[in-house]
Design a protein around this motif. Structure first.
Motif: not given
Length: 194
Positions: A171-177
């Motif tokens: 979730e964090l990675r997708e949010g940052v992307r």
């Protein structure tokens, strides 16, 4: 004597209320309603970042993989807060220079409205950045969820399962992307010819 004291207190309260009303009226001469709303939005946004950062900084040590997620979130939130705080500071310094040479209240009000607008824009609070801010708020929510899950205050919540770590990191990675893609596409440089 008690009646006299009550009358003096009532007069003091009435005087304080009148003074506050005069101060509010004076302030409305200097600051537009739109500028006050922008300041409120900016302050709220910076406060959300500070709350998330505090939640992560004060989180007790946990298992290794949870610590990694905490550190990743803390770094992101700290960088965001530092970026926005520096943007506000830079705009404030520019406003101080401009306001020193202003001759009247109307000029000050216009300069302040410009200042408030620039601060809001630099803090990504313009309409075009709404999806970015929403994604960042989800990341901040993830930080607060992590805090709640790993260090519940008074209610005993179950420790999240091991699979939750991977889901939260994803979730964090997708949010940052998403945030990075949105910033790139909404940047004035993205539409400039190469």
């Amino acid at each position: 004597p008690h009646v006299a004291a009550a009358a003096v207190a009532a007069a003091a309260i009435g005087g304080a209320a009148a003074t506050a009303a005069v101060a509010a009226a004076s302030l409305s001469l200097l600051l537009s309603e739109a500028a006050v709303r922008m300041h409120s939005a900016t302050s709220g946004w910076l406060l959300q970042l500070l709350c998330a950062r505090h939640a992560l900084e004060t989180l007790a040590p946990a298992a290794h993989t949870w610590r990694l997620l905490r550190v990743e979130l803390l770094r992101l939130v700290s960088c965001l807060h530092a970026h926005f705080a520096l943007a506000v500071d830079a705009e404030w310094r520019a406003f101080e220079v401009v306001s020193a040479s202003l001759a009247d209240v109307d000029a000050f009000r216009a300069a302040h409205a410009t200042f408030a607008s620039r601060v809001a824009e630099r803090c990504l609070l313009g309409r075009r950045f709404a999806p970015v801010v929403r994604a960042l708020q989800l990341v901040l929510g993830l930080a607060l969820r992590l805090r709640t899950q790993l260090q519940p205050a008074e209610i005993a919540l179950p420790v999240p399962p091991a699979g939750a770590k991977c889901r939260w990191r994803d979730e964090l990675r997708e949010g940052v992307r998403f945030v990075l893609r949105a910033l790139v596409t909404s940047s004035p440089l993205a539409s400039a010819p190469k």
